[in-house]
Motif scaffolding. Structure first.
Motif, PDB file in Angstrom:
ATOM      1  N   VAL A   1     -24.846 -40.560 102.040  1.00 44.07           N
ATOM      2  CA  VAL A   1     -24.013 -39.494 101.392  1.00 44.07           C
ATOM      3  C   VAL A   1     -25.374 -39.257 100.646  1.00 44.07           C
ATOM      4  O   VAL A   1     -24.884 -37.603 100.361  1.00 44.07           O
ATOM      5  CB  VAL A   1     -22.860 -39.830 101.524  1.00 44.07           C
ATOM      6  N   ALA A   2     -25.156 -40.115  99.700  1.00 48.36           N
ATOM      7  CA  ALA A   2     -25.883 -39.622  98.083  1.00 48.36           C
ATOM      8  C   ALA A   2     -26.900 -39.362  98.280  1.00 48.36           C
ATOM      9  O   ALA A   2     -27.992 -38.172  96.850  1.00 48.36           O
ATOM     10  CB  ALA A   2     -26.099 -41.226  97.066  1.00 48.36           C
ATOM     11  N   ARG A   3     -27.611 -40.011  99.408  1.00 45.73           N
ATOM     12  CA  ARG A   3     -28.750 -38.923  99.438  1.00 45.73           C
ATOM     13  C   ARG A   3     -29.045 -37.120 100.465  1.00 45.73           C
ATOM     14  O   ARG A   3     -29.990 -36.277  99.268  1.00 45.73           O
ATOM     15  CB  ARG A   3     -29.644 -39.281 100.454  1.00 45.73           C
ATOM     16  N   VAL A   4     -28.081 -37.307 101.216  1.00 51.20           N
ATOM     17  CA  VAL A   4     -28.289 -36.056 101.131  1.00 51.20           C
ATOM     18  C   VAL A   4     -26.998 -34.559  99.970  1.00 51.20           C
ATOM     19  O   VAL A   4     -27.567 -34.094 100.349  1.00 51.20           O
ATOM     20  CB  VAL A   4     -26.481 -35.952 102.246  1.00 51.20           C
ATOM     21  N   LYS A   5     -26.674 -35.341  99.802  1.00 56.29           N
ATOM     22  CA  LYS A   5     -25.851 -34.358  97.700  1.00 56.29           C
ATOM     23  C   LYS A   5     -27.508 -34.392  97.263  1.00 56.29           C
ATOM     24  O   LYS A   5     -27.544 -33.100  96.569  1.00 56.29           O
ATOM     25  CB  LYS A   5     -24.501 -35.239  97.203  1.00 56.29           C
TER      26      LYS A   5
ATOM     27  N   ASN B   1     -28.192 -30.699  95.896  1.00 52.76           N
ATOM     28  CA  ASN B   1     -28.036 -30.648  94.688  1.00 52.76           C
ATOM     29  C   ASN B   1     -26.107 -30.649  94.529  1.00 52.76           C
ATOM     30  O   ASN B   1     -25.367 -29.613  93.732  1.00 52.76           O
ATOM     31  CB  ASN B   1     -28.627 -28.870  94.031  1.00 52.76           C
ATOM     32  N   LEU B   2     -25.605 -31.564  94.856  1.00 51.17           N
ATOM     33  CA  LEU B   2     -24.215 -31.430  94.514  1.00 51.17           C
ATOM     34  C   LEU B   2     -24.091 -32.770  93.813  1.00 51.17           C
ATOM     35  O   LEU B   2     -24.781 -33.659  93.498  1.00 51.17           O
ATOM     36  CB  LEU B   2     -23.640 -31.670  96.025  1.00 51.17           C
ATOM     37  N   LYS B   3     -22.980 -32.579  93.180  1.00 50.23           N
ATOM     38  CA  LYS B   3     -22.498 -33.961  91.969  1.00 50.23           C
ATOM     39  C   LYS B   3     -22.371 -35.356  93.027  1.00 50.23           C
ATOM     40  O   LYS B   3     -21.427 -35.222  94.085  1.00 50.23           O
ATOM     41  CB  LYS B   3     -21.386 -33.513  92.075  1.00 50.23           C
TER      42      LYS B   3
ATOM     43  N   VAL C   1     -24.614 -28.103 103.778  1.00 49.28           N
ATOM     44  CA  VAL C   1     -23.967 -29.104 103.975  1.00 49.28           C
ATOM     45  C   VAL C   1     -22.811 -29.047 103.529  1.00 49.28           C
ATOM     46  O   VAL C   1     -22.389 -27.905 102.838  1.00 49.28           O
ATOM     47  CB  VAL C   1     -24.796 -29.562 102.370  1.00 49.28           C
ATOM     48  N   SER C   2     -21.809 -29.638 103.907  1.00 51.03           N
ATOM     49  CA  SER C   2     -20.452 -29.592 103.447  1.00 51.03           C
ATOM     50  C   SER C   2     -19.861 -31.048 103.860  1.00 51.03           C
ATOM     51  O   SER C   2     -19.842 -31.923 104.425  1.00 51.03           O
ATOM     52  CB  SER C   2     -19.214 -29.372 104.432  1.00 51.03           C
ATOM     53  N   THR C   3     -19.170 -31.097 102.069  1.00 49.71           N
ATOM     54  CA  THR C   3     -18.751 -32.808 102.114  1.00 49.71           C
ATOM     55  C   THR C   3     -17.426 -32.471 101.671  1.00 49.71           C
ATOM     56  O   THR C   3     -16.338 -32.063 101.576  1.00 49.71           O
ATOM     57  CB  THR C   3     -18.930 -33.923 101.168  1.00 49.71           C
TER      58      THR C   3
END
Length: 572
Positions: free
Chosen positions: A221-225, A229-231, A256-258
């Motif tokens: 998840v961190a890699r996708v963020k 360019n997400l927090k 992308v949506s988290t």
């Protein structure tokens, strides 16, 4: 001599119970593989698959564990309708049959058996191992590096580890690559109690693709963020982002949506491939009366065109097709989208940002000060946006937007629900178009079969209700024939290749305007639609199905009929 040779072969078989007749004949080079298995297919009455599929998706391979496939010489080749197409070297093996039946019951899938040669089996097993190997090697590398990092530096924050994790980058790249190769539209990364599940949406349906250990979930998840360019240190609220990557010299966008869930953060990525998403009207499936009315509406200098349907029905794709058709240097086109899915050269595209007050309503006010000729509003969601959209069309602009209703007939009542005054609708609304998506049959392997039972009676009933012009242009054959999927390497054994739209359109006429102003009721609108000669979505779908674009089952399922229950009556 010949009898001695046969006796020798029989003796060898008896002395080695694990040796099969096929192994012996091929091993002794008495006969070539293809004629041997062609004869075996005729004897068993099953289809022979002579070559491995060009592409294999992980969701299909996951249905049969690798060890089981290796032990019973049985391996998935793809999908045919809702069944797994199962290739077996020894379909006559009773133990293999029992094992596969048990697996099918346990994992809730059905299958069709085809015969494959040992060469095909080995080829598929290699692909099986290659797909697994990529992820497996990256996972092992991740564990090794994670152990080294913790030993050398002690505990670290999740994001610090994730940023430098090359193995996690490889895992994410494998997921993205397989989704693109499998022509998926969406990727779902979902944490569970024991594993991280990755699913692909292919032709509208979700399939489990691969399962990863839960310990890599936060790093993935961190890699996708990071890509989006997400927090990466914010996991309490949903976030939206976007990134692009190149695959085979082609740039693919990912939206992308988290979303925080009880098990951790879920990630959904929409794959935006311009080669797939940007289409012409003909590619979409717009033809006949529907195409004529759309072309007539976009030629008007002003007015409102609304495209309607549920989420995932292809509304945005239709709007982009409109933009491409009318885009030229003589007009100023401004769009307001949430989000911008595809970039269209020459169109001024703006993305709404509700979190900073730039929503559809405020954005539309700003657009009107940009001297637009044509305006596209991604979606009419609320009363204020509805009123501003109506007034934009009223003041001499050509406006396109989407709305959520079940059919074209529901557009006018929905506008009334959004507090639009009835007297404004006839002078602004030009066309309402409703749509759904159905799977398109593979042109290389589809076949015609006689229509029977429920399907036959359903076609005849719908045909009898066709408008006069449509009935004149289409004649039912005798016997009535329909098309069904088969499956081949070109369509990856699915029987389908992409999707096509089914549509219904209702135009604003003087008669409909009078209904809106005097007698707004569902029955009155329905009568006017019939008078116009409107072809319903189901009727448009049946026309396409009779022409070989899709199946009747797909059409009935898309138009909200319990087709599985209905068709089962034919087999009782």
């Amino acid at each position: 001599m010949a009898s001695d040779r046969v006796a020798g072969l029989e003796l060898e078989l008896k002395s080695n119970p694990k040796l099969t007749e096929e192994d012996l004949l091929l091993g002794k080079k008495i006969i070539d593989e293809e004629p041997l298995f062609r004869a075996k297919a005729q004897m068993l009455g099953v289809e022979l698959v002579k070559s491995p599929p060009e592409e294999l998706s992980l969701d299909v391979l996951e249905t049969i564990p690798e060890e089981t496939a290796k032990f019973y010489f049985a391996i998935p080749l793809g999908k045919k309708r809702s069944d797994i197409l199962l290739g077996m070297v020894y379909p006559e093996d009773l133990k293999a049959q029992e094992a596969l039946k048990f697996l099918a019951r346990k994992n809730n899938f059905s299958y069709q058996v085809v015969l494959i040669t040992p060469t095909v089996f080995n080829g598929v097993m290699k692909k099986y191992r290659d797909l697994k190997k990529e992820v497996g090697a990256a996972l092992q590398e991740f564990k090794d590096e994670e152990g080294d990092a913790s030993a050398a530096r002690g505990p670290q924050r999740e994001e610090e580890v994730a940023i430098g994790e090359a193995p996690i980058s490889k895992i994410v790249n494998v997921i993205l690559r397989n989704a693109i190769d499998g022509e998926a539209s969406d990727i779902h990364i979902e944490p569970g109690k024991k594993k991280l599940r990755v699913r692909f949406r292919v032709m509208g349906e979700l399939y489990s693709s691969i399962y990863l250990p839960l310990e890599v979930a936060s790093a993935v998840v961190a890699r996708v963020k990071i890509l989006s360019n997400l927090k990466i240190d914010e996991n309490r609220i949903p976030q939206d982002g976007r990134f692009s990557m190149k695959f085979d010299d082609k740039s693919i966008d990912f939206r992308v949506s988290t979303l925080p869930t009880t098990m951790g953060e879920k990630v959904v990525m929409r794959i935006l491939d311009p080669d797939i998403g940007l289409k012409t009207f003909e590619d979409l499936g717009l033809n006949g009366r529907n195409l004529e009315l759309m072309k007539k509406a976009i030629d008007d200098p002003f007015g409102l065109i609304l495209v309607t349907g549920p989420t995932g029905s292809g509304k945005s794709t239709t709007l982009y097709a409109v933009l491409q058709t009318i885009n030229n240097e003589k007009v100023n086109i401004v769009s307001l989208e949430d989000p911008v899915e595809y970039f269209v050269e020459g169109v001024n595209q703006s993305q709404v940002r509700p979190e900073i007050g730039f929503d559809f309503a405020n954005g539309l006010r700003s657009i009107l000060r940009q001297d637009p000729d044509i305006i596209m509003v991604g979606e009419v969601r609320d009363d204020e946006t509805a009123m501003l959209t109506i007034h934009s069309a009223l003041t001499g602009h050509l406006v396109f937007s989407t709305l959520h209703t079940n059919d074209a007939l529901g557009v006018i009542p929905r506008l009334i629900d959004l507090k639009v005054q009835g007297y404004l609708i006839p002078s602004t609304l030009t066309l309402a178009l409703a749509q759904r998506l159905v799977r398109r049959l593979c042109p290389r392997c589809k076949k015609q079969v006689p229509a029977q039972g429920y399907i036959k009676s359903r076609i005849i009933d719908e045909y009898n209700n066709f408008p006069g012009e449509a009935k004149k242009s289409i004649k039912l054959a005798d016997p009535l024939m329909v098309w069904e999927p088969v499956g081949c390497p070109y369509c990856k054994r699915q029987g389908y290749l992409g999707r096509v739209g089914i549509f219904e359109t209702m135009e604003m006429t003087s008669q409909l305007a009078e209904i809106v102003l005097k007698d707004l009721s569902e029955g009155a609108i329905n009568q006017e639609a019939k008078r116009q000669g409107m072809i319903s979505m189901r009727q448009d779908g049946i026309i396409k199905a009779l022409g070989g674009a899709t199946t009747i089952e797909e059409v009935l399922k898309a138009t909200e009929e319990d087709i599985e229950k209905a068709v089962s009556q034919d087999y009782e």
